[in-house]
Design an enzyme around this catalytic site. Structure first.
Site, mmCIF file in Angstrom:
data_model
loop_
_atom_site.group_PDB
_atom_site.id
_atom_site.type_symbol
_atom_site.label_atom_id
_atom_site.label_comp_id
_atom_site.label_asym_id
_atom_site.label_seq_id
_atom_site.Cartn_x
_atom_site.Cartn_y
_atom_site.Cartn_z
ATOM 1 N N ASN A 45 -8.719 -4.197 73.905
ATOM 2 C CA ASN A 45 -7.203 -3.876 74.767
ATOM 3 C C ASN A 45 -5.970 -3.852 74.498
ATOM 4 O O ASN A 45 -5.467 -4.482 73.603
ATOM 5 C CB ASN A 45 -7.708 -5.907 76.051
ATOM 6 C CG ASN A 45 -7.584 -6.639 74.778
ATOM 7 O OD1 ASN A 45 -8.558 -6.414 74.014
ATOM 8 N ND2 ASN A 45 -7.233 -7.646 75.307
ATOM 9 N N CYS B 283 -6.403 -0.491 84.807
ATOM 10 C CA CYS B 283 -5.841 0.826 84.071
ATOM 11 C C CYS B 283 -4.422 0.941 84.558
ATOM 12 O O CYS B 283 -3.358 1.820 84.261
ATOM 13 C CB CYS B 283 -6.755 1.878 83.746
ATOM 14 S SG CYS B 283 -8.070 1.317 82.547
ATOM 15 N N PHE B 284 -4.599 1.885 85.901
ATOM 16 C CA PHE B 284 -3.753 2.573 86.575
ATOM 17 C C PHE B 284 -2.306 2.479 86.048
ATOM 18 O O PHE B 284 -1.440 2.676 86.292
ATOM 19 C CB PHE B 284 -4.316 2.610 88.301
ATOM 20 C CG PHE B 284 -4.683 3.371 88.713
ATOM 21 C CD1 PHE B 284 -5.605 4.131 87.237
ATOM 22 C CD2 PHE B 284 -5.274 3.793 89.808
ATOM 23 C CE1 PHE B 284 -6.334 5.403 87.990
ATOM 24 C CE2 PHE B 284 -6.265 4.982 90.000
ATOM 25 C CZ PHE B 284 -6.697 5.336 88.771
HETATM 26 N N1 LIG Z 1 -12.030 -0.880 81.867
HETATM 27 C C1 LIG Z 1 -12.121 0.627 81.677
HETATM 28 O O1 LIG Z 1 -12.624 1.595 83.374
HETATM 29 C C2 LIG Z 1 -10.859 1.156 80.480
HETATM 30 C C3 LIG Z 1 -11.406 2.833 81.216
HETATM 31 C C4 LIG Z 1 -10.879 3.721 80.207
HETATM 32 C C5 LIG Z 1 -10.154 3.711 79.109
HETATM 33 N N2 LIG Z 1 -9.690 1.243 78.877
HETATM 34 C C6 LIG Z 1 -8.863 1.652 78.097
HETATM 35 O O2 LIG Z 1 -9.647 0.445 76.506
HETATM 36 C C7 LIG Z 1 -9.464 -0.027 75.991
HETATM 37 C C8 LIG Z 1 -10.315 -1.440 76.918
HETATM 38 O O3 LIG Z 1 -10.431 -1.598 77.937
HETATM 39 P P1 LIG Z 1 -11.413 -3.131 78.120
HETATM 40 O O4 LIG Z 1 -11.703 -2.926 79.498
HETATM 41 O O5 LIG Z 1 -13.074 -2.770 77.380
HETATM 42 O O6 LIG Z 1 -10.323 -3.910 78.093
HETATM 43 P P2 LIG Z 1 -11.817 -5.920 77.504
HETATM 44 O O7 LIG Z 1 -10.076 -6.637 77.664
HETATM 45 O O8 LIG Z 1 -12.467 -5.626 78.823
HETATM 46 O O9 LIG Z 1 -11.803 -5.329 75.703
HETATM 47 C C9 LIG Z 1 -11.311 -5.456 75.026
HETATM 48 C C10 LIG Z 1 -12.573 -6.190 73.954
HETATM 49 O O10 LIG Z 1 -11.393 -6.433 72.846
HETATM 50 C C11 LIG Z 1 -12.026 -7.997 71.672
HETATM 51 N N3 LIG Z 1 -10.706 -7.677 70.717
HETATM 52 C C12 LIG Z 1 -9.128 -8.276 70.987
HETATM 53 N N4 LIG Z 1 -8.718 -7.398 69.988
HETATM 54 C C13 LIG Z 1 -9.709 -7.906 68.844
HETATM 55 C C14 LIG Z 1 -10.077 -7.583 67.415
HETATM 56 N N5 LIG Z 1 -8.306 -7.434 67.041
HETATM 57 N N6 LIG Z 1 -11.363 -7.560 67.102
HETATM 58 C C15 LIG Z 1 -12.168 -7.673 67.843
HETATM 59 N N7 LIG Z 1 -12.068 -8.014 68.910
HETATM 60 C C16 LIG Z 1 -10.644 -7.570 69.752
HETATM 61 C C17 LIG Z 1 -11.352 -8.816 73.142
HETATM 62 O O11 LIG Z 1 -12.218 -9.669 73.290
HETATM 63 C C18 LIG Z 1 -12.218 -7.817 74.441
HETATM 64 O O12 LIG Z 1 -13.259 -8.540 74.296
HETATM 65 C C19 LIG Z 1 -8.035 -0.650 76.597
HETATM 66 O O13 LIG Z 1 -7.065 0.146 77.064
HETATM 67 C C20 LIG Z 1 -8.088 0.030 78.161
HETATM 68 O O14 LIG Z 1 -6.804 0.620 78.859
HETATM 69 C C21 LIG Z 1 -10.362 1.130 80.343
HETATM 70 O O1 LIG Z 2 -9.177 7.420 96.571
HETATM 71 C C1 LIG Z 2 -9.350 6.317 96.178
HETATM 72 C C2 LIG Z 2 -10.038 5.920 95.217
HETATM 73 C C3 LIG Z 2 -9.308 4.965 94.246
HETATM 74 N N1 LIG Z 2 -8.589 3.861 95.015
HETATM 75 C C4 LIG Z 2 -8.311 2.547 93.848
HETATM 76 O O2 LIG Z 2 -7.563 3.057 92.918
HETATM 77 C C5 LIG Z 2 -8.154 2.055 91.917
HETATM 78 C C6 LIG Z 2 -9.168 2.454 90.841
HETATM 79 O O3 LIG Z 2 -10.367 3.359 90.800
HETATM 80 P P1 LIG Z 2 -10.992 4.076 90.548
HETATM 81 O O4 LIG Z 2 -10.414 5.425 89.594
HETATM 82 O O5 LIG Z 2 -12.416 4.456 91.260
HETATM 83 O O6 LIG Z 2 -11.383 2.694 88.926
HETATM 84 P P2 LIG Z 2 -10.668 2.464 87.217
HETATM 85 O O7 LIG Z 2 -12.012 1.987 86.543
HETATM 86 O O8 LIG Z 2 -9.878 2.006 87.602
HETATM 87 O O9 LIG Z 2 -10.998 3.910 86.670
HETATM 88 C C7 LIG Z 2 -9.741 4.467 87.207
HETATM 89 O O10 LIG Z 2 -8.808 3.726 85.735
HETATM 90 C C8 LIG Z 2 -9.755 4.031 84.351
HETATM 91 C C9 LIG Z 2 -8.622 3.345 82.964
HETATM 92 O O11 LIG Z 2 -8.319 4.181 82.517
HETATM 93 C C10 LIG Z 2 -10.310 5.558 84.192
HETATM 94 O O12 LIG Z 2 -10.899 5.960 82.612
HETATM 95 C C11 LIG Z 2 -11.005 6.047 85.424
HETATM 96 O O13 LIG Z 2 -10.843 7.849 84.857
HETATM 97 C C12 LIG Z 2 -9.975 6.220 86.499
HETATM 98 O O14 LIG Z 2 -10.347 6.690 87.790
HETATM 99 C C13 LIG Z 2 -9.259 1.134 92.863
HETATM 100 O O15 LIG Z 2 -8.735 -0.368 92.860
HETATM 101 C C14 LIG Z 2 -9.360 1.608 94.005
HETATM 102 O O16 LIG Z 2 -10.431 1.331 95.228
HETATM 103 C C15 LIG Z 2 -7.853 4.330 96.316
HETATM 104 O O17 LIG Z 2 -7.362 3.189 97.107
HETATM 105 N N2 LIG Z 2 -8.731 4.960 96.644
#
Ligand SMILES: NC(=O)c1ccc[n+]([C@@H]2O[C@H](COP(=O)([O-])OP(=O)(O)OC[C@H]3O[C@@H](n4cnc5c(N)ncnc54)[C@H](O)[C@@H]3O)[C@@H](O)[C@H]2O)c1
Ligand SMILES: O=c1ccn([C@@H]2O[C@H](COP(=O)(O)OP(=O)(O)O[C@H]3O[C@H](CO)[C@@H](O)[C@H](O)[C@H]3O)[C@@H](O)[C@H]2O)c(=O)[nH]1
EC number: 1.1.1.22
Length: 482
Positions: free
Chosen positions: A96, A281-282
């Site tokens: 994270n 994320c956003f």
């Molecule tokens: N959640 C999403 O939809 C999404 C999508 C795209 C990118 N990202 C990015 O990916 C990254 C991870 O997001 P996430 O939602 O999976 O986070 P998360 O909090 O669900 O998972 C991160 C995990 O990393 C572990 N961790 C932290 N430090 C550690 C260490 N030193 N050794 C081993 N484990 C460790 C934590 O315990 C946790 O379980 C972030 O940078 C986020 O912005 C998230």
């Molecule tokens: O037309 C829309 C689309 C989305 N949302 C809201 O926007 C937020 C984010 O939605 P969405 O983007 O679908 O989900 P995330 O899992 O947050 O995914 C975003 O954030 C991720 C983490 O970085 C990226 O990997 C993805 O590409 C990006 O879509 C949510 O609260 C949605 O309800 C709206 O209100 N209106």
């Protein structure tokens, strides 16, 4: 050109929303590669290993099937981080990177302490050459800092650093990973850098057409991730800004979205007006982008992107205010039902969910909130509200808010397993998440059980205003003027 290494052993540090599903799909698609996902959170690892697939730590449609197929074959979850690092040829970092809550850059910059810890651990443990892949979302030029840490041990190990940010959205993660619009890989333009890029291309190419695997320089790849999220969030804030104008003028924001979405230059996706975007994320990534712009002395650019966040705060506040205004200027002691707590449907993730902020605002007026969400636990709902009391953002609406104690929150908030119980005897029902099941409820039955006048505040525009008004409800939607 140096020969690309054929990878047979991958480690992923971080078993969260990205690490878990991403590695499960790689393992499923590449049975010849051993994939070990490690985490310092022992409970999370135990949950990933649970024989009962309903207990996986993440709810994602389709995830359990993928895990069931690959787990124990070539997909492993473990807390032994050192061993997994030692054995791997390629290490993904998926930890994270939350917004900093202290010190320099507090409230804006990404907190890179977990990334740094990983780099130090990799540097300490590694005995042979490795490819390190940044999967976490990181500020541009983080690879430089990683390189400095990794190469400082002087033990002769060579590290190639790639950036391959993840674009999956929660709720559709498996679909997004199976058929990605693109996978992105940034690498150094050196012989060994290009070979490392090719090694990762070869992995993704097991199921993704080559033309959908985009390769760039490292810095472009890192910055593409922040840019993509900024553009997506900006679309939501743009349509939400228009929703406020619709309510004043009698226009309908959903009709506008349909009309403008037909323009192929605009497109129909990501223009659904709502109570405000949430998710981990956003907000975090835009704040990070704003911080970077400030750091590089680009105040106009910083102010431009910051407005996307301000508009989102305004939208959440506008919704809460509309509820209080409609309920005769006070919600004190009134039962208010919340349908949905997750930040979007089909996930149990609640990070930055609009529901938390709307609840917080109503609790200031001492509303009695009754929550139902099909996938979020009671424990999580209280944790979210308690966390917000300590980390309330400094937006203009909340700067005067009182900090509520845990006891106060627990006396005002009740969590239900049955939606009809949550709505029984309520003054108002607010829809905060667009779960499909909410559309199928027997709204006549709900009406009969609610106090009159019975209000519905639809923060997702998913129920029919006309149908509900016919039943007798007073309905407020987003962006629908009278
Ligand atoms: N959640 C999403 O939809 C999404 C999508 C795209 C990118 N990202 C990015 O990916 C990254 C991870 O997001 P996430 O939602 O999976 O986070 P998360 O909090 O669900 O998972 C991160 C995990 O990393 C572990 N961790 C932290 N430090 C550690 C260490 N030193 N050794 C081993 N484990 C460790 C934590 O315990 C946790 O379980 C972030 O940078 C986020 O912005 C998230
Ligand atoms: O037309 C829309 C689309 C989305 N949302 C809201 O926007 C937020 C984010 O939605 P969405 O983007 O679908 O989900 P995330 O899992 O947050 O995914 C975003 O954030 C991720 C983490 O970085 C990226 O990997 C993805 O590409 C990006 O879509 C949510 O609260 C949605 O309800 C709206 O209100 N209106």
């Amino acid at each position: 050109m140096a020969k690309a290494r054929t990878i047979t052993n991958i480690c992923c540090i971080g078993a969260g929303y990205v690490g878990g599903p991403t590695m499960a799909v790689i393992a499923q698609k590449c049975p010849h590669i051993k994939v070990t996902v490690v985490d310092i959170n022992a409970q999370r690892i135990a949950d990933w290993n649970d024989v009962d697939l309903n207990k996986l730590p993440i709810y994602e449609p389709g995830l359990a099937d993928v895990v069931a197929e690959a787990r124990g074959r070539n997909l492993f979850f473990s807390t032994d981080v050192d061993q997994a690092i030692d054995e791997a040829e390629m290490i993904f970092i998926s930890v994270n990177t939350p917004t900093k809550t202290y010190g320099v850059g507090k409230g804006m910059a990404a907190d890179l302490k977990y990334i740094e810890l990983c780099a130090r651990q990799i540097a300490r443990v590694s005995k042979d050459d490795k490819i390190i892949v940044e999967k976490s979302t990181l500020p541009v030029r983080t690879a430089e800092a990683l390189r400095t840490i990794l190469t400082s041990t002087g033990n002769g190990v060579n590290f190639e650093i790639l950036s391959s940010p993840e674009f999956l959205a929660e709720g559709t993660a498996i679909q997004d990973l199976m058929n990605p619009d693109r996978f992105l890989i940034g690498g150094e333009q050196t012989e060994s850098g290009e070979a490392a890029v090719q090694s990762l291309v070869d992995i993704y190419a097991n199921w993704v057409p080559r033309e959908n695997i985009v390769t760039t320089r490292v810095w472009s790849s890192e910055l593409s991730k922040l840019t993509a999220n900024a553009f997506l969030a900006q679309r939501v804030s743009s349509i939400n800004a228009i929703s406020a104008l619709c309510e004043r003028t009698g226009a309908d924001v959903d009709e506008i979205a349909r009309a403008i979405g037909k323009d192929s230059r605009i497109g129909a996706k990501f223009i659904k007006s709502s109570v405000g975007f949430g998710g981990s994320c956003f907000q975090k990534d835009i704040l990070n982008l704003v911080y970077l712009c400030q750091h590089f002395n680009l105040p106009e650019v910083a102010a431009y992107w910051e407005q996307v966040i301000k508009m989102n705060d305004y939208q959440k506040h506008r919704f809460a205010k509309k509820m209080i205004d409609s309920l005769f200027n006070t919600v004190s002691g009134k039962k208010i039902a919340f349908l949905g707590w997750a930040f979007k449907k089909d996930t149990n993730d609640t990070r930055e969910s609009a529901a938390i902020y709307v609840a917080d605002e109503l609790l200031q007026d001492r509303a009695e909130i009754h929550v139902y969400d099909p996938k979020v636990t009671e424990e999580q709902i209280f944790a979210d509200l308690e966390y917000l009391q300590e980390h309330r953002p400094n937006s203009c609406h909340s700067s005067e808010f009182e900090k509520l104690s845990s006891d106060e929150i627990r006396s005002l908030v009740t969590v239900h397993n049955d939606p009809y119980e949550a709505m029984k005897s309520a003054h108002a029902t607010a829809i905060l998440t667009e779960w499909d099941e909410f559309k199928t409820y027997d709204w006549k039955r709900v009406y009969n059980k609610m106090l009159k006048p019975a209000f519905v505040f639809d923060g997702r525009n998913i129920v029919s205003k006309t149908d509900l008004e016919q039943i007798g409800f007073r309905v407020y939607n987003i962006g629908k003027g009278e």
